[in-house]
Design a protein around this motif. Structure first.
Motif, short mmCIF file in Angstrom:
data_model
loop_
_atom_site.label_atom_id
_atom_site.label_comp_id
_atom_site.label_asym_id
_atom_site.label_seq_id
_atom_site.Cartn_x
_atom_site.Cartn_y
_atom_site.Cartn_z
N HIS A 156 0.83 -1.21 0.00
CA HIS A 156 0.00 0.00 0.00
C HIS A 156 0.87 1.26 0.00
O HIS A 156 0.62 2.20 -0.78
CB HIS A 156 -0.92 -0.01 1.22
CG HIS A 156 -1.56 1.32 1.50
ND1 HIS A 156 -2.58 1.83 0.74
CD2 HIS A 156 -1.30 2.26 2.45
CE1 HIS A 156 -2.94 3.01 1.20
NE2 HIS A 156 -2.17 3.30 2.25
N TYR A 157 1.87 1.29 0.86
CA TYR A 157 2.71 2.48 0.93
C TYR A 157 3.60 2.62 -0.30
O TYR A 157 3.92 3.73 -0.72
CB TYR A 157 3.52 2.48 2.22
CG TYR A 157 2.68 2.89 3.41
CD1 TYR A 157 2.28 4.20 3.56
CD2 TYR A 157 2.24 1.95 4.34
CE1 TYR A 157 1.48 4.58 4.62
CE2 TYR A 157 1.44 2.32 5.41
CZ TYR A 157 1.07 3.65 5.54
OH TYR A 157 0.27 4.03 6.58
N GLN A 160 1.29 4.15 -2.82
CA GLN A 160 1.05 5.56 -2.49
C GLN A 160 2.25 6.41 -2.87
O GLN A 160 2.08 7.51 -3.42
CB GLN A 160 0.76 5.67 -0.99
CG GLN A 160 0.33 7.05 -0.56
CD GLN A 160 0.00 7.11 0.93
OE1 GLN A 160 0.07 6.11 1.63
NE2 GLN A 160 -0.36 8.28 1.39
N GLU A 164 2.36 9.41 -5.73
CA GLU A 164 2.84 10.76 -5.39
C GLU A 164 3.94 11.20 -6.35
O GLU A 164 3.96 12.35 -6.81
CB GLU A 164 3.33 10.78 -3.94
CG GLU A 164 3.81 12.12 -3.46
CD GLU A 164 2.69 13.15 -3.33
OE1 GLU A 164 3.01 14.35 -3.35
OE2 GLU A 164 1.51 12.76 -3.23
#
Length: 188
Positions: A156-157, A160, A164
């Motif tokens: 997930h990170y 993300q 970004e």
């Protein structure tokens, strides 16, 4: 002060009754002077001492206090005291209403800010900056099932962070395109 203490101790000693017989007079003090050649002993020289600073300050305080009292009293016809007239001549004392209003506003704003900070809830959002710390425990002697599989959290990170970075690249490309168009318009 030492001289007073010594004299008080001496007087107390003379006033005390003897311990053996309480009805007799106090014991006579001994004299160690031999009685002869007493003319060789010289007395201490006389020193002229002034009254000291404290006396003069006290003496000056009496008329100064009377003068201060007399200028702070109202006149015979009820007019304003001289001291009040003199203080009113300064500009600092004339704008007291404005100063009080400003101080009140400052105090009210400080109270508002205090209540705002004291009653604001904590942010529960915590951004994970280093996902590798999820597995920072000891890899040895860990019983089966004690480390949950957190690969989905790491993924997930990573997604993300990639999104970004993609957003930043798009923003930089759009900005570069806009600058290029501005340069074309300026040159034409």
């Amino acid at each position: 002060m030492q001289a007073l203490r010594t004299r008080a101790a001496c007087a107390a000693r003379h006033a005390r009754l003897t311990s053996t017989n309480t009805t007799t007079a106090p014991r006579a003090s001994r004299s160690y002077a031999s009685g002869h050649d007493s003319h060789h002993h010289h007395a201490a020289p006389e020193v002229a001492e002034g009254l000291g600073t404290a006396f003069y300050l006290f003496a000056a305080a009496i008329p100064a206090g009377y003068a201060g009292y007399s200028i702070s009293q109202p006149g015979p016809d009820g007019e304003e005291p001289i001291l009040s007239q003199w203080l009113r001549s300064f500009a600092y004392f004339n704008d007291w209403e404005l100063r009080n209003t400003l101080r009140t506003n400052i105090i009210e704003q400080a109270a508002h800010d205090k209540h705002l900070f004291m009653n604001a809830g904590k942010s529960t959002h915590v951004e994970l900056k280093t996902p590798e710390l999820l597995y920072s425990g000891s890899p040895y002697n860990v019983p089966a099932g004690h480390y949950p599989n957190l690969d989905h959290v790491t993924a997930h990170y990573h997604r993300q962070a990639a999104a970004e970075e993609e957003r930043k690249v798009k923003a930089l490309l759009a900005k570069a395109k806009a600058q290029e168009q501005e340069q074309k318009q300026e040159t034409s």
